[in-house]
Design a protein around this motif. Structure first.
Motif, mmCIF file in Angstrom:
data_model
loop_
_atom_site.group_PDB
_atom_site.id
_atom_site.type_symbol
_atom_site.label_atom_id
_atom_site.label_comp_id
_atom_site.label_asym_id
_atom_site.label_seq_id
_atom_site.Cartn_x
_atom_site.Cartn_y
_atom_site.Cartn_z
ATOM 1 N N THR A 113 -11.880 71.593 -13.184
ATOM 2 C CA THR A 113 -11.564 70.628 -12.554
ATOM 3 C C THR A 113 -11.491 69.439 -12.934
ATOM 4 N N ASP A 165 -15.246 63.406 -5.903
ATOM 5 C CA ASP A 165 -15.055 64.190 -6.649
ATOM 6 C C ASP A 165 -16.054 65.234 -6.464
ATOM 7 N N GLY A 212 -10.676 62.829 -5.835
ATOM 8 C CA GLY A 212 -10.779 63.124 -7.124
ATOM 9 C C GLY A 212 -11.022 61.981 -8.265
ATOM 10 N N ASN A 269 -10.314 65.991 -14.634
ATOM 11 C CA ASN A 269 -9.199 65.169 -14.288
ATOM 12 C C ASN A 269 -9.225 63.869 -15.461
ATOM 13 N N VAL A 284 -4.070 65.606 -8.953
ATOM 14 C CA VAL A 284 -5.302 66.417 -8.542
ATOM 15 C C VAL A 284 -4.569 67.762 -7.954
#
Length: 276
Positions: free
Chosen positions: A73, A138, A109, A75, A218
């Motif tokens: 995940t 997040d 996010g 970012n 995201v």
């Protein structure tokens, strides 16, 4: 060491099923190409000699599972990324938000927090910070720890300063932080109105009502059905006449909710039209 393409499609399916059944993280609707690419990257970085070894570690070591989720995940972000987006917020959106007695903004996010800190600076310079709350969320708890610390590498400040100026910033960017050897610490006043917490866009529900939701880069990792679910979450969380900001490759245009929004700027900002 694994070659970049060693993980097979069917093995990716096993892994997604395992992680969901064991831990409740649902990656079933993530873009398969993106997921597979990141699994291969994890195998290379952590030197797994086979897919079976990776799978065994994930299923038997909950601590490693945390690392796995973080890598899947992750970012990548920076302060005032896409400066023209922040310029649009500064010039077109903040004057509208200034009419509210309390401004609530959700940075979904938020990763290590650069976007949330950028938002705090914009609000300060618009003289709106005193009546604002910024919620940064997040899935990944460790990136939120970085955000809470407000400490970032000194070498990134040149880029951040350039972005800030391009976004319409008029001050000396270094006024907002204190440098210490190879890192900087952002002024603690930028955290006074910042609330950071874990939140899973896939499975968690709405937790407040907002006038602005920012979620950039995201949703590109989500399949269409999952994007639709997240859009519904945002719609439930956004006040009438509120604003939704997405990344440069993301759009509401093909969503069922598109009819309730109109795009007000080429920087991917949509306004929610009044509806019951």
């Amino acid at each position: 060491m694994l070659e970049p393409s060693i993980v097979k499609d069917e093995e990716v399916e096993y892994l997604i099923k395992d992680v969901y059944e064991m831990y409740g993280y649902d990656f079933s609707e993530y873009s398969r190409a993106s997921f597979k690419r990141r699994v291969n990257r994890i195998c290379l970085i952590d030197r797994f000699t086979s897919f079976a070894e990776l799978r065994y570690t994930i299923l038997n070591d909950p601590e490693y599972l945390t690392r796995f989720v973080e890598e899947i995940t992750v970012n990548v972000t920076e302060m005032f990324r896409d400066p023209h987006f922040f310029k649009a917020l500064r010039e077109k959106i903040l004057p509208q938000l200034g009419t509210y007695p309390l401004i609530r903004i959700w940075v979904a996010g938020c990763s290590t927090g650069e976007e949330a800190y950028s938002m705090a600076i914009l609000l300060k310079e618009a003289n709106l910070y005193h009546k604002s709350l910024i919620y940064g969320t997040d899935l990944n708890p460790s990136v939120l720890e970085t955000a809470r610390s407000g400490v970032f590498p000194l070498q990134q400040m040149k880029l951040y300063s350039e972005n800030y100026i391009l976004s319409g910033g008029k001050k000396d960017f270094s006024d907002y932080y204190t440098a210490n050897y190879d890192s900087v610490k952002f002024d603690k006043s930028l955290k006074e109105k910042l609330i950071l917490s874990t939140h899973n866009l896939v499975s968690d529900s709405s937790f407040n009502s907002f006038q602005l939701i920012i979620c950039r880069n995201v949703l590109i990792y989500f399949d269409r059905d999952l994007q639709e679910r997240v859009f519904k979450l945002f719609d439930n969380s956004l006040e009438n006449l509120g604003y939704l900001a997405l990344g440069s490759k993301e759009t509401l245009r093909f969503s069922k909710l598109d009819k309730n929004y109109h795009q007000i700027d080429d920087q991917r900002i949509w306004k929610k039209t009044e509806h019951i």
